[in-house]
Design an enzyme around this catalytic site. Sequence first.
Site, short mmCIF file in Angstrom:
data_model
loop_
_atom_site.label_atom_id
_atom_site.label_comp_id
_atom_site.label_asym_id
_atom_site.label_seq_id
_atom_site.Cartn_x
_atom_site.Cartn_y
_atom_site.Cartn_z
N HIS A 161 0.87 -1.19 0.00
CA HIS A 161 0.00 0.00 0.00
C HIS A 161 0.91 1.24 0.00
CE1 HIS A 161 -3.46 2.38 0.31
NE2 HIS A 161 -3.89 2.11 1.53
N ASP A 194 -2.57 -1.64 12.56
CA ASP A 194 -3.51 -1.74 11.44
C ASP A 194 -4.50 -2.84 11.81
OD1 ASP A 194 -4.75 -1.45 8.98
OD2 ASP A 194 -3.22 -2.53 7.83
N ARG A 197 -2.93 11.85 2.61
CA ARG A 197 -3.17 11.03 1.42
C ARG A 197 -3.45 11.95 0.23
NH1 ARG A 197 -4.91 5.74 1.90
NH2 ARG A 197 -4.68 5.77 -0.36
N1 CP Z 1 -6.21 3.77 4.43
C1 CP Z 1 -6.93 3.49 3.34
O1 CP Z 1 -6.39 3.15 2.27
O2 CP Z 1 -8.28 3.63 3.50
P1 CP Z 1 -9.41 3.16 2.51
O3 CP Z 1 -9.40 1.65 2.53
O4 CP Z 1 -10.66 3.73 3.06
O5 CP Z 1 -9.11 3.65 1.13
N1 NVA Z 2 -4.30 -3.84 5.71
C1 NVA Z 2 -5.55 -3.19 5.37
C2 NVA Z 2 -5.31 -1.79 4.94
C3 NVA Z 2 -6.56 -1.03 4.64
C4 NVA Z 2 -6.30 0.37 4.15
C5 NVA Z 2 -6.28 -3.97 4.31
O1 NVA Z 2 -5.67 -4.40 3.33
O2 NVA Z 2 -7.51 -4.15 4.47
#
Ligand code: CP
Ligand code: NVA
Length: 310
Positions: free
Chosen positions: A138, A229, A296
């Site tokens: 990510h 997370d 972001r």
């Molecule tokens: N942190 C993040 O990517 O959030 P969303 O899943 O809401 O896009």
């Molecule tokens: N680790 C989480 C991040 C969400 C933004 C997922 O992949 O769901």
Amino acid sequence: MTDSVKHFLDISATDDAELDAILQSAHAMKQARAGQPQGFVEPGRPLENRILAMIFEKPSTRTRVSFDVAMRQMGGQSLLLTGSDLQLGRGETIADTARVLSRFVDAIMIRTFEAEKLAELAEYATVPVINGLTDLTHPCQVMADIMTLQEKKGDVSKLKIAWSGDSNNVTNSWMHAAAHFGFELRIASPEPLQPAGDMLDWCRANSANVIVTEDPDAAADGADCVMADVWLSIHEQGEGTKHNLLKPYQVDETLMSKAKEDAVFMHCLPAHRGEEVTAGVIDGPQSIVFDETENRLHVQKAILAWCLDS
Ligand code: CP
Ligand code: NVA
């Protein structure tokens, strides 16, 4: 893939100088629009006449809104496409989807499952592709997080950053970031949920200062930042076993007290209060989670401008 196309696929796939330039540009753009309403369009409309296609095969709040608003604030437009609305959901190949979209839009952002899909999209697209999250990484999130730490703490290379919980896609991008930004990353996870061997090999090969432990107290000890997370990422099923393994890794007031007095708490959101973090920590004075969220927007504007040379 056309060699000259500038994709943003991962922190590890982007040159060091370019990562720094993107962050500098994000800080500058944030400062330049301070006090303006959200609908204020950047002077010069740098992405005027540009269209971003946003493909979501997983849910999202922050990523979809921040990319859409980013395009609007730069004078461009975006198209929101969900996997099930596209022929992709009925078996059209990623390669054909990439070639088709490249005839209509100027850039593609995708949130999907397998990292291989992202790679295939980038291989066949003739316009820039941006990783909006895969099961593996990510990078936009971690770029926003680095920007946030630069604002709060200055030089990030001096920081000790603790992660407590599941080692997941966000952790992997933090490991990539450790190699470039030079901070110490301490990952506390139960043994079955620790980073994959190939990620640890990558860290060794790229001199990333990453320590993996089963002890959350050891990770948080004297840290500048403690992060958590969700225990179950979007692509995962079944909470029982994983939740039991992760209970001792909850970031609570006691764990935060092991960190430096001025330590910050970070979380990419969405959060589950009472699971990976207590309400007292995420809603408390050390939490900077909504600054991360705001950044972001700024960092993705800088990524879009970099990809589109605007
Ligand atoms: N942190 C993040 O990517 O959030 P969303 O899943 O809401 O896009
Ligand atoms: N680790 C989480 C991040 C969400 C933004 C997922 O992949 O769901």
